[in-house]
Scaffold this motif. Structure first.
Motif, short mmCIF file in Angstrom:
data_model
loop_
_atom_site.label_atom_id
_atom_site.label_comp_id
_atom_site.label_asym_id
_atom_site.label_seq_id
_atom_site.Cartn_x
_atom_site.Cartn_y
_atom_site.Cartn_z
N GLN A 350 0.83 -1.21 0.00
CA GLN A 350 0.00 0.00 0.00
C GLN A 350 0.86 1.26 0.00
O GLN A 350 0.59 2.22 -0.73
CB GLN A 350 -0.92 -0.02 1.22
N THR A 351 1.92 1.24 0.80
CA THR A 351 2.79 2.41 0.92
C THR A 351 3.55 2.68 -0.38
O THR A 351 3.62 3.83 -0.84
CB THR A 351 3.79 2.23 2.07
N ALA A 354 1.36 3.66 -3.50
CA ALA A 354 0.85 5.04 -3.39
C ALA A 354 1.79 6.03 -4.07
O ALA A 354 1.36 7.11 -4.50
CB ALA A 354 0.67 5.41 -1.92
N LYS A 359 -3.94 2.81 -5.24
CA LYS A 359 -4.38 2.40 -3.91
C LYS A 359 -4.69 0.91 -3.90
O LYS A 359 -5.28 0.38 -4.85
CB LYS A 359 -5.64 3.18 -3.51
N ILE A 361 -6.87 -1.29 -1.66
CA ILE A 361 -7.92 -1.08 -0.66
C ILE A 361 -8.35 -2.41 -0.06
O ILE A 361 -8.68 -3.36 -0.77
CB ILE A 361 -9.13 -0.37 -1.29
N ASP A 370 -7.16 0.37 -6.92
CA ASP A 370 -7.79 1.56 -7.49
C ASP A 370 -6.69 2.31 -8.23
O ASP A 370 -5.80 2.90 -7.63
CB ASP A 370 -8.38 2.43 -6.38
#
Length: 431
Positions: A350-351, A354, A359, A361, A370
């Motif tokens: 996730q990090t 980004a 994303k 999720i 996403d």
């Protein structure tokens, strides 16, 4: 020790070449334990040069263990006369070694403390310890309940042959128990509760034990192994399909690709060989001939929207990063074990994603990409979190990102020490 960062670039979007992969870490680690338990009857060929395997081999193949192990024919000692007691064994970040050695030393005579890196001390071992205790092992925790370091006191006396263990945790707990089963005086009847995560890894263990002369039965959720002797044989370790997955990723992100990986077969014991099916969704054809597999890239629309990675969690980072890079908004299931790996791989993904505007999720046990704000930066820094698979899963992005800096490049030594050298063989540049 200071971390060694590198900057990756990849002129052009073509990947062509031949890459000889190291032996499978998963197969090799199992084979080394079988070799030690067999009393020298089983020999291992094509040993992996992965750091985890080197660590395990260094522990099991001491000067004394290189001699034929003499199994005790009296009393309850299952592993005897190996060497004088070891006060402490530090396995560093090698999670497989921690699980396998916990079971290995649990049935021995020695008093041993197993410890590891700070991250290893955060990775749970309680389920395996509880199972071994129920069998008759004497194990205590040195610091925090349920986590390494642990103390194994020897003097094993088997109390029961029937134990239960949850199936939706690390398959390495189950494998550790299966590896020692044939040396137990009463054998083992292992009841698996609920769904079995990473089933191919359990099947790999049983297949390798069978090659070494150990028979089993698997009825419904019960695996039974009677007390029996190992046969004299050799176990040849196939090249690593987990390592192969990064070459599939490179092919998927390239415009054109022709890559040959010698030694890989279509009838592998390794569950990660499913990468051939997963990457077919991205236009990668796998052709097995001339003693290996040829990867070729063909333009193809991506239709698959859900990827169930329960049986191949080590491929999760590879597949998720490819989908993110291509802007394919897929969903993923079967990622439950990723939070207790070398790092919390969900949070790490996730990090880092980004940084591309993507994303990941979390919705219960489903994770969805996403990509609506996805952008390809001119430069990107990738944190690796002491996790070899983070480094190797994100490295192929250099095909799309002009300047990709990878933190702590040496982290790949855990499973694939030659990774950066092999990248240069197909046109990547490293500074």
């Amino acid at each position: 020790m200071a971390k060694h960062n590198i900057i990756l670039t990849k002129p052009g979007k073509m990947a062509n070449g031949t890459v000889q992969l190291t032996g499978s870490k998963s197969e090799c680690n199992r084979a080394l334990v079988i070799e030690a338990l067999s009393g020298g009857k089983v020999k291992v060929e094509n040993i992996s040069d992965a750091a985890d395997t080197v660590t395990l081999a260094g522990i099991l193949r001491t000067e004394v263990r290189e001699q034929e192990l003499e199994m005790s024919s009296q009393g309850n000692s299952l592993i005897s006369d190996l060497q004088s007691p070891i006060s402490e064994i530090n396995i560093g970040p090698a999670g497989t070694a921690m699980r396998f050695l916990t079971a290995y030393y649990a049935i021995g005579d020695q008093e041993v403390i197993l410890t590891g890196s700070e991250r290893m001390k955060q990775r749970p071992i309680g389920i395996l310890v509880d199972a071994l205790r129920s069998l008759g092992a004497h194990i205590s925790y040195e610091e925090n309940e349920g986590y390494p370091p642990i103390k194994l006191k020897g003097n094993f006396e088997q109390q029961t042959r029937k134990i239960s263990i949850k199936g939706d945790i690390s398959s390495q707990y189950i494998t550790a128990l299966l590896l020692i089963a044939a040396r137990l005086p009463l054998g083992l009847e292992l009841h698996i509760e609920g769904d079995l995560t990473s089933r191919p890894y359990v099947e790999m263990t049983l297949a390798m034990l069978k090659q070494a002369g150990i028979q089993h039965s698997w009825q419904d959720n019960i695996i039974t192994i009677e007390k029996q002797d190992f046969a004299e044989t050799s176990l040849w370790v196939e090249p690593d399909w987990s390592a192969a997955s990064y070459w599939y990723s490179i092919a998927a992100l390239s415009d054109e690709a022709e890559i040959f990986l010698p030694g890989l077969t279509s009838y592998s014991l390794q569950g990660d060989s499913v990468i051939t099916e997963l990457m077919a969704n991205f236009g990668i054809t796998s052709q097995f001939k001339n003693g290996g597999v040829y990867l070729t890239k063909e333009p193809k629309p991506i239709f698959r929207k859900i990827f169930d990675l329960k049986e191949c969690p080590d491929l999760a980072q590879t597949v998720i990063v490819v989908c993110a890079a291509l802007g394919h908004e897929a969903s993923f299931t079967g990622l439950e074990t990723l939070k207790i790996k070398e790092t919390d791989r969900i949070l790490a993904l996730q990090t880092e994603l980004a940084k591309m505007g993507v994303k990941l999720i979390e919705k219960g046990q489903v994770y969805k990409l996403d990509c609506s704000e996805k952008q390809i930066p001119q430069r990107m820094f990738v944190n690796t979190y002491d996790d070899h698979r983070m480094a190797m899963a994100f490295a192929p992005l250099a095909i799309l990102i002009p300047e990709l800096e990878i933190e702590d490049a040496d982290v790949v030594e855990k499973s694939y020490p030659a990774f950066w050298t092999d990248l240069m063989k197909v046109g990547f540049s490293i500074a």
